[in-house]
Design a protein around this motif. Structure first.
Motif, PDB file in Angstrom:
ATOM      1  N   SER A 264       0.830  -1.206   0.000  1.00  0.00           N
ATOM      2  CA  SER A 264       0.000   0.000   0.000  1.00  0.00           C
ATOM      3  C   SER A 264       0.862   1.253   0.000  1.00  0.00           C
ATOM      4  N   LEU A 265       2.008   1.195   0.663  1.00  0.00           N
ATOM      5  CA  LEU A 265       2.915   2.339   0.709  1.00  0.00           C
ATOM      6  C   LEU A 265       3.437   2.668  -0.684  1.00  0.00           C
ATOM      7  N   ALA A 266       3.887   1.657  -1.409  1.00  0.00           N
ATOM      8  CA  ALA A 266       4.414   1.883  -2.755  1.00  0.00           C
ATOM      9  C   ALA A 266       3.310   2.356  -3.699  1.00  0.00           C
ATOM     10  N   LYS A 267       2.105   1.822  -3.544  1.00  0.00           N
ATOM     11  CA  LYS A 267       0.986   2.251  -4.384  1.00  0.00           C
ATOM     12  C   LYS A 267       0.670   3.724  -4.143  1.00  0.00           C
ATOM     13  N   ALA A 268       0.653   4.154  -2.885  1.00  0.00           N
ATOM     14  CA  ALA A 268       0.370   5.547  -2.562  1.00  0.00           C
ATOM     15  C   ALA A 268       1.436   6.469  -3.141  1.00  0.00           C
ATOM     16  N   LEU A 269       2.687   6.032  -3.073  1.00  0.00           N
ATOM     17  CA  LEU A 269       3.777   6.833  -3.613  1.00  0.00           C
ATOM     18  C   LEU A 269       3.645   6.993  -5.121  1.00  0.00           C
ATOM     19  N   ARG A 270       3.352   5.902  -5.810  1.00  0.00           N
ATOM     20  CA  ARG A 270       3.290   5.941  -7.274  1.00  0.00           C
ATOM     21  C   ARG A 270       2.073   6.691  -7.791  1.00  0.00           C
ATOM     22  N   SER A 271       0.933   6.546  -7.109  1.00  0.00           N
ATOM     23  CA  SER A 271      -0.321   7.084  -7.630  1.00  0.00           C
ATOM     24  C   SER A 271      -0.659   8.479  -7.120  1.00  0.00           C
ATOM     25  N   GLY A 272      -0.071   8.874  -5.970  1.00  0.00           N
ATOM     26  CA  GLY A 272      -0.470  10.123  -5.352  1.00  0.00           C
ATOM     27  C   GLY A 272      -1.846  10.042  -4.721  1.00  0.00           C
ATOM     28  N   MET A 273      -2.340   8.820  -4.495  1.00  0.00           N
ATOM     29  CA  MET A 273      -3.648   8.596  -3.887  1.00  0.00           C
ATOM     30  C   MET A 273      -3.481   7.851  -2.570  1.00  0.00           C
ATOM     31  N   PRO A 274      -4.260   8.195  -1.546  1.00  0.00           N
ATOM     32  CA  PRO A 274      -4.241   7.392  -0.326  1.00  0.00           C
ATOM     33  C   PRO A 274      -4.716   5.967  -0.625  1.00  0.00           C
ATOM     34  N   VAL A 275      -4.168   5.025   0.108  1.00  0.00           N
ATOM     35  CA  VAL A 275      -4.563   3.629  -0.050  1.00  0.00           C
ATOM     36  C   VAL A 275      -4.899   3.081   1.332  1.00  0.00           C
ATOM     37  N   ILE A 276      -6.023   2.386   1.444  1.00  0.00           N
ATOM     38  CA  ILE A 276      -6.418   1.754   2.697  1.00  0.00           C
ATOM     39  C   ILE A 276      -6.498   0.257   2.478  1.00  0.00           C
ATOM     40  N   ASN A 277      -5.758  -0.488   3.262  1.00  0.00           N
ATOM     41  CA  ASN A 277      -5.794  -1.951   3.234  1.00  0.00           C
ATOM     42  C   ASN A 277      -6.454  -2.420   4.525  1.00  0.00           C
ATOM     43  N   ASP A 278      -7.654  -3.003   4.403  1.00  0.00           N
ATOM     44  CA  ASP A 278      -8.324  -3.471   5.609  1.00  0.00           C
ATOM     45  C   ASP A 278      -7.947  -4.906   5.984  1.00  0.00           C
ATOM     46  N   TYR A 279      -6.900  -5.413   5.338  1.00  0.00           N
ATOM     47  CA  TYR A 279      -6.263  -6.671   5.750  1.00  0.00           C
ATOM     48  C   TYR A 279      -4.760  -6.438   5.834  1.00  0.00           C
ATOM     49  N   PRO A 280      -4.297  -5.592   6.758  1.00  0.00           N
ATOM     50  CA  PRO A 280      -2.881  -5.178   6.770  1.00  0.00           C
ATOM     51  C   PRO A 280      -1.902  -6.310   7.018  1.00  0.00           C
ATOM     52  N   ALA A 281      -2.355  -7.445   7.551  1.00  0.00           N
ATOM     53  CA  ALA A 281      -1.461  -8.589   7.740  1.00  0.00           C
ATOM     54  C   ALA A 281      -0.984  -9.140   6.400  1.00  0.00           C
ATOM     55  N   ASP A 282      -1.646  -8.757   5.308  1.00  0.00           N
ATOM     56  CA  ASP A 282      -1.250  -9.216   3.974  1.00  0.00           C
ATOM     57  C   ASP A 282      -0.197  -8.312   3.337  1.00  0.00           C
ATOM     58  N   GLU A 283       0.160  -7.211   3.985  1.00  0.00           N
ATOM     59  CA  GLU A 283       1.173  -6.313   3.428  1.00  0.00           C
ATOM     60  C   GLU A 283       2.526  -7.027   3.351  1.00  0.00           C
ATOM     61  N   PRO A 284       3.330  -6.714   2.353  1.00  0.00           N
ATOM     62  CA  PRO A 284       4.672  -7.291   2.308  1.00  0.00           C
ATOM     63  C   PRO A 284       5.609  -6.633   3.309  1.00  0.00           C
ATOM     64  N   GLY A 285       6.539  -7.400   3.854  1.00  0.00           N
ATOM     65  CA  GLY A 285       7.611  -6.851   4.676  1.00  0.00           C
ATOM     66  C   GLY A 285       7.186  -6.382   6.046  1.00  0.00           C
ATOM     67  N   ALA A 286       7.862  -5.330   6.531  1.00  0.00           N
ATOM     68  CA  ALA A 286       7.714  -4.849   7.898  1.00  0.00           C
ATOM     69  C   ALA A 286       6.301  -4.403   8.263  1.00  0.00           C
ATOM     70  N   PRO A 287       5.529  -3.770   7.377  1.00  0.00           N
ATOM     71  CA  PRO A 287       4.183  -3.341   7.777  1.00  0.00           C
ATOM     72  C   PRO A 287       3.287  -4.483   8.256  1.00  0.00           C
ATOM     73  N   ALA A 288       3.395  -5.640   7.645  1.00  0.00           N
ATOM     74  CA  ALA A 288       2.566  -6.766   8.077  1.00  0.00           C
ATOM     75  C   ALA A 288       2.919  -7.180   9.496  1.00  0.00           C
ATOM     76  N   ALA A 289       4.207  -7.270   9.787  1.00  0.00           N
ATOM     77  CA  ALA A 289       4.637  -7.659  11.134  1.00  0.00           C
ATOM     78  C   ALA A 289       4.158  -6.651  12.165  1.00  0.00           C
ATOM     79  N   ALA A 290       4.246  -5.367  11.830  1.00  0.00           N
ATOM     80  CA  ALA A 290       3.801  -4.325  12.756  1.00  0.00           C
ATOM     81  C   ALA A 290       2.296  -4.407  12.980  1.00  0.00           C
TER      82      ALA A 290
END
Length: 318
Positions: A264-290
């Motif tokens: 979601s972080l990379a998508k927001a950076l590329r698109s200039g749009m906020p992104v909301i993931n209501d299943y954050p455990a599916d995020e890649p890398g450190a955000p999922a662990a957090a």
């Protein structure tokens, strides 16, 4: 604290222009336990000037509602039932094009301080930033009165710093930093401890800064992070991480590829749009662990647009 600790920022939703550009349609949302409010929101759309998202779209600037009654807001009963008491709509522009409207909902909790503020600099009127409006709890009336009388030069105070840097600013101890937060004494008396300021633009040349303030007993969010792009390594680098639920400030480094399709972080950076993931455990890398560690039910990623470029991404774990 437990993962069920209430937070001041309670929900968020992203509205995007329809294919023909005549409406704002529901894009994504994070609502936590507010299922009825979520269901109602997902079924809606807004024309120019309609509801809170439509008003921000029409006016081309952030709009803060300190209460829902007597305003353009259309979901008052459901919002109150969900514990939401105020909201802020942020229209996001990139290359003079509206990419989306982000609406952030906050909720005051009796006996626990919190404040939502919108600051504005209009170069045609003053060189300073002044308060447009704010939503303050019952215990922060004196702080509100002082805020209404405050003028912030560029680089002074929490909103002034965000304005000067063109980047988000997080302060973990407002009363202990009078040089960075001019209202430190009043904040201490009101029980306000944490502060997050995010600069936002408008359709005009004006600058706005939104500020979220809360006590340690009422965290702003379950976790706050700031990520900046590093073009040399083609990565996003985490430069700030703080969580009341997970030991306070973290100095652990974290990186994500700019090209990541699942982030979601990379998508927001590329698109200039906020992104909301209501299943954050599916995020890649450190955000999922957090997200798993603190029991987050949604991840809101907000691109900070400055001088027509996305300069960083703020991540709020809800």
């Amino acid at each position: 604290m437990t993962p069920m600790t209430p937070t001041f920022i309670k929900a968020a939703e992203v509205w995007v222009p329809s294919a023909d550009g005549t409406l704002l349609e529901f894009g994504s949302g994070g609502f936590g336990p507010a299922r009825r409010f979520a269901s109602l929101s997902r079924s809606m759309c807004f024309g120019r000037g309609e509801g809170l998202p439509g008003r921000a779209w029409e006016e081309g600037r952030p709009v803060l509602l300190r209460q829902f009654e007597g305003t353009v807001f259309q979901r008052t009963a459901a919002a109150h039932a969900a514990g939401l008491s105020c909201a802020l709509a942020l229209p996001l522009f990139l290359h003079d094009r509206l990419t989306s409207v982000l609406v952030v909902f906050c909720g005051h909790v009796p006996g626990q301080s919190g404040a939502l503020e919108l600051w504005h600099h209009d170069p045609r009127i003053t060189t300073d930033m002044t308060l447009v409006d704010g939503a303050y709890g019952d215990d922060t009336q004196h702080f509100e009165a002082i805020s209404q009388q405050t003028y912030l030069p560029r680089g002074v105070g929490l909103p002034g710093l965000a304005w000067q840097r063109g980047a988000a600013v997080f302060v973990a101890d407002l009363p202990a930093t009078p040089g960075r937060f001019l209202r430190a004494e009043e904040a201490a008396a009101a029980g306000l401890l944490r502060g997050l300021a995010i600069p936002v633009g408008s359709r005009l040349a004006d600058r706005h800064v939104v500020a979220f303030l809360a006590s340690a007993r009422l965290p702003l969010a379950r976790r706050i992070e700031r990520w900046v792009p590093d073009e040399a390594t083609a990565q996003l680098r985490r430069v700030e991480a703080f969580s009341e639920l997970h030991g306070g400030r973290s100095s652990d480094e974290a990186h994500l590829p700019l090209s990541s399709t699942g982030s979601s972080l990379a998508k927001a950076l590329r698109s200039g749009m906020p992104v909301i993931n209501d299943y954050p455990a599916d995020e890649p890398g450190a955000p999922a662990a957090a997200a798993v560690a603190i029991g987050a039910t949604a991840l809101l990623t907000i691109p900070v647009v400055w001088e027509d470029a996305v300069v960083e991404v703020v991540a709020l774990y809800l």
